[in-house]
Design an enzyme around this catalytic site. Structure first.
Site, mmCIF file in Angstrom:
data_model
loop_
_atom_site.group_PDB
_atom_site.id
_atom_site.type_symbol
_atom_site.label_atom_id
_atom_site.label_comp_id
_atom_site.label_asym_id
_atom_site.label_seq_id
_atom_site.Cartn_x
_atom_site.Cartn_y
_atom_site.Cartn_z
ATOM 1 N N TYR A 63 33.823 75.206 37.491
ATOM 2 C CA TYR A 63 34.642 75.015 38.698
ATOM 3 C C TYR A 63 35.782 74.060 38.379
ATOM 4 O O TYR A 63 35.596 73.093 37.638
ATOM 5 C CB TYR A 63 33.791 74.433 39.831
ATOM 6 C CG TYR A 63 32.794 75.403 40.395
ATOM 7 C CD1 TYR A 63 31.603 75.668 39.726
ATOM 8 C CD2 TYR A 63 33.037 76.062 41.607
ATOM 9 C CE1 TYR A 63 30.686 76.566 40.243
ATOM 10 C CE2 TYR A 63 32.121 76.959 42.133
ATOM 11 C CZ TYR A 63 30.950 77.200 41.455
ATOM 12 O OH TYR A 63 30.047 78.086 41.965
ATOM 13 N N GLU A 64 36.945 74.280 38.981
ATOM 14 C CA GLU A 64 38.096 73.441 38.658
ATOM 15 C C GLU A 64 37.888 71.988 39.092
ATOM 16 O O GLU A 64 38.577 71.096 38.637
ATOM 17 C CB GLU A 64 39.394 73.998 39.255
ATOM 18 C CG GLU A 64 39.528 73.846 40.746
ATOM 19 C CD GLU A 64 40.883 74.316 41.275
ATOM 20 O OE1 GLU A 64 41.623 74.974 40.531
ATOM 21 O OE2 GLU A 64 41.187 74.017 42.434
ATOM 22 N N SER A 65 36.899 71.754 39.952
ATOM 23 C CA SER A 65 36.615 70.386 40.367
ATOM 24 C C SER A 65 35.907 69.591 39.275
ATOM 25 O O SER A 65 35.759 68.382 39.400
ATOM 26 C CB SER A 65 35.764 70.404 41.635
ATOM 27 O OG SER A 65 34.634 71.239 41.448
#
Lengths: 257, 302
Positions: free
Chosen positions: A55-57
Site C-alpha cells: 500500500y502506498e501508505s
C-alpha cells in the site's frame, strides 16, 4: 443496501471478480482502496493465496483483517511483513521496479489508457477540481502491468482527457518507449459492461462483454469510436459461491460493493 | 533541555504570517490540534504543504489562513472532496487559492532533497502526462553516468514542521510506529520542528528502544503533550480513525454556513484541545480507544 441472497451480480461485483482474475499467485500488487482492494482479497481467497500486497501508505505484505476504509488504515499495519516510510515505497519498491501490478481508476480515460484524476476543464481555471495524482502518475509510469477499473460512460471514456495525470500507451502521439517510461502501461480496462485490451499500437479494443451486453451497447457508452475485436468473448461472471464470499465475508458492510 | 510547552506557546513562537508549514502524517498521526490552534491565533497568508492535505488543511483554508497550497492529493480520504478547497479553486470562485501540484513521489522528493541538504532530487517520473507541463518547478537533468533523462524537483524547506508521534521525551526525541508517512523527511527538511506526543516519557525509556526514534531531539524546538490531538485521524496503539466523522464531514463542509458553524463550535468556541474533546459525543473516545496488540520487543544486548 441489502442484497437478496441468490440475486445476480451487481456491476461492482462483476468488476471486482473480473479484476481478481487478472491477478496471479505471487504477484506483487500496489493496492488501491475500493474495488482494487476487494479484487485482491478475492484473488487471495480463490486462486492467489500468495498475492503480495503493498500500500502506498507504507504497509508491505499487508494482510488487513478488515476492509480498509482509507488508503491509510491501522489494520494495514497490524500483521504486515514490513512497514516503511513513503520514501521507501516510492523509491525502493516502485521506482526500483518491484511492482508487478498497479490498479488505477479516474474521472476520465482515453483510448490510449491515459487517465485524468486532476481537473475537469482547464487546469488553471477548472470546472471541477478533483483530488489530483496522489501516487497514480508514478504507478502508471512504473508498474509492469496496469489494470484500469472504471465504470463506462461517454462522460468518462473520452476522446481526449482534459488533463493527463497518469500516462497510458501514447501521450500526445508519443509512445511509452519514446518517452522512456519503464513500466509496461495499461494491460486491461475492466468496466461494468465488458473488458478492453490494448493492441500493439497501444489502442484500446473491446474483447469481452458481460452476459446480456452487446458490443454495440458498449460502443454507445464510449466517447470515441471504439474498436471491437473480431471475436468478442463473454466475460466469466462470479458464481453463487463467489458472490457469497464477497457479500458475507469480504465486504459485509458493503463499503465498496 | 526541557522543550515542553503548551500548543498555544509552540504555535505562537513558531508560525508567522506569510510563512510555510507542514502538518505531516499520511492518514495516520495528523495533528488536528495544531491546525486548530493556528486557526484560533488568526494566522494569515500561509503556504500549507503536505502530500495529502485533508480535513484539517481544508479547515485552515476555510478559516482564511492559507494563501497557497503545495500538495499531491487533496480529498477526504475514502469519502469525497475538500469543499473549502473546491470553493477556492474552481472557475466560479471569487478568491482563488494558489495551487502548486505534484504527484506523491514528486512532492516527497522535494522534502527528501530538503532533508538531505541537496538543492534538488532526481526521480524517474513525469516522462509523459501533464503534471510537469503545468508545474515549472519540475525540470529534467541528464544523468552524467548513463545519459538517462530524469525529472528533478527543487529542495523544499518548510519554515515549520509539526510532527505528531506516539511518545517523546522532553527534548523531542520522538518515537513513531505504524504508518510513517513523510514525517522524517518533513522534519529534517524544515527550519523548525514542533513535536506533539500522545505521551511524554523519560529519556531512559527512549534509550531502551533507540531504533524506534524517527526524529531526534537535536532538530526539535518545541515539544507539546497533546493526547487525542489527532482526532479524527488515528494513532496506532492509541486510537482508531473516527471514520463516522470523515463521512459526516461531507455534509458539514458542503455548505459554507454549516462549515462555519462547525468551526465556531469546535475551533473558535474552545480554548484548547481539552475544550474540543469535551464537546465530542460522550463515549466516543472509549469506542475509538485501541485494543492492545503488543509486540514482544527485541534484545539490544551485546
Amino acid at each position: 443496501m441489502a442484497i437478496e441472497t441468490g440475486a445476480g451480480p451487481t456491476a461492482s461485483e462483476r468488476m471486482a471478480y473480473r479484476a481478481s482474475q487478472e491477478l496471479r499467485d505471487g504477484d506483487v500488487v500496489f493496492v488501491g482502496i475500493g474495488l482494487p482492494n476487494l479484487a485482491c482479497n478475492l484473488a487471495r481467497e480463490i486462486h492467489a493465496p500468495g498475492l503480495f500486497m503493498i500500500y502506498e501508505s507504507g504497509a508491505v505484505g499487508a494482510m488487513p483483517e478488515r476492509l480498509p476504509v482509507s488508503i491509510g488504515d491501522p489494520s494495514l499495519v497490524t500483521n504486515s511483513l514490513a512497514v516503511v516510510g513513503q520514501a521507501d515505497i516510492f523509491q525502493c519498491m516502485l521506482q526500483r521496479g518491484l511492482i508487478e501490478v498497479g490498479f488505477l481508476g479516474g474521472a476520465q480515460v482515453d483510448r490510449w489508457g491515459n487517465i485524468n484524476t486532476t481537473v475537469i476543464g482547464d487546469h488553471a481555471n477548472p470546472k471541477v477540481r478533483l483530488p489530483g495524482s496522489g501516487g497514480a502518475c508514478e504507478i502508471a509510469v512504473h508498474a509492469r502491468r496496469l489494470l484500469i477499473v472504471m465504470r463506462m460512460s461517454r462522460r468518462t471514456f473520452v476522446e481526449s482527457c482534459d488533463f493527463v495525470t497518469s500516462p497510458g500507451h501514447r501521450v500526445n502521439g508519443r509512445s511509452r518507449e519514446e518517452l522512456g517510461m519503464p513500466g509496461g502501461g495499461p494491460t486491461r480496462i475492466i468496466t461494468d459492461l465488458g473488458v478492453l485490451d490494448f493492441d500493439t499500437t497501444g489502442e484500446a479494443v473491446l474483447t469481452e462483454v458481460y452476459p446480456g451486453v452487446t458490443p454495440e451497447q458498449v460502443r454507445q457508452s464510449c466517447g470515441w469510436p471504439l474498436r471491437v475485436a473480431e471475436t468478442v468473448r463473454q466475460s466469466t461472471e462470479p458464481d453463487a459461491s463467489v458472490l457469497t464470499l464477497l457479500r458475507e465475508k469480504l465486504d459485509p458492510k458493503r463499503l465498496y460493493l | 533541555m526541557n522543550k515542553l510547552c503548551s500548543m498555544k506557546e509552540a504555535i505562537a513562537s513558531s508560525v508567522r504570517n506569510g510563512g510555510s508549514l507542514v502538518i505531516d502524517g499520511f492518514t495516520h498521526l495528523i495533528c488536528f490540534a495544531a491546525g486548530h490552534e493556528i486557526i484560533r491565533q488568526g494566522f494569515r497568508d500561509l503556504t500549507a504543504i503536505r502530500l495529502t492535505p485533508d480535513l484539517v488543511y481544508d479547515q485552515l483554508i476555510e478559516a482564511g489562513a492559507v494563501r497557497k497550497l503545495v500538495f499531491s492529493w487533496a480529498g477526504n480520504p475514502g469519502v469525497g472532496s475538500l469543499h473549502a478547497l473546491r470553493r477556492r479553486s474552481e472557475a466560479s470562485s471569487a478568491e482563488r487559492l494558489e495551487l502548486e501540484e505534484y504527484s506523491h513521489f514528486g512532492l516527497l522528493s522535494r522534502l527528501m532533497a530538503g532533508s538531505a541538504g541537496l538543492p534538488f532530487w532526481p526521480l524517474s517520473n513525469y516522462q509523459g502526462g501533464d503534471i510537469a507541463r503545468v508545474n515549472p518547478a519540475i525540470k529534467t537533468v541528464q544523468c552524467p553516468y548513463t545519459g538517462r533523462q530524469l525529472a528533478t524537483v527543487p529542495a523544499l524547506h518548510p519554515d515549520v514542521a509539526i510532527i505528531h508521534c506516539q511518545r517523546a521525551d522532553r527534548e523531542g526525541n520522538a518515537q513513531v510506529w505504524g504508518l510513517l508517512g513523510s514525517q522524517k523527511e518533513a522534519a529534517f527538511a524544515a527550519r523548525k520542528v514542533i513535536v506533539v506526543a500522545e505521551e511524554i516519557v523519560s529519556t531512559e525509556l527512549i534509550r531502551r528502544d533507540p531504533n524506534r526514534t524517527l526524529v531526534p531531539g537535536i532538530i526539535v524546538s518545541h515539544v507539546v503533550h497533546e493526547p487525542w490531538g489527532c482526532h479524527p485521524s488515528f494513532v496506532q496503539g492509541f486510537h482508531d480513525r473516527d471514520n463516522d466523522f470523515y463521512v459526516k464531514w461531507e455534509d458539514i463542509s458542503r455548505q459554507p454556513e454549516t462549515y462555519r458553524a462547525w468551526l465556531e463550535e469546535f475551533v473558535y468556541g474552545v480554548k484548547d484541545r481539552q475544550g474540543y474533546l469535551s464537546r465530542l459525543e460522550s463515549g466516543l473516545l472509549d469506542k475509538l480507544r485501541a485494543k492492545a496488540r503488543i509486540c514482544e520487543g527485541v534484545d539490544y544486548g551485546y
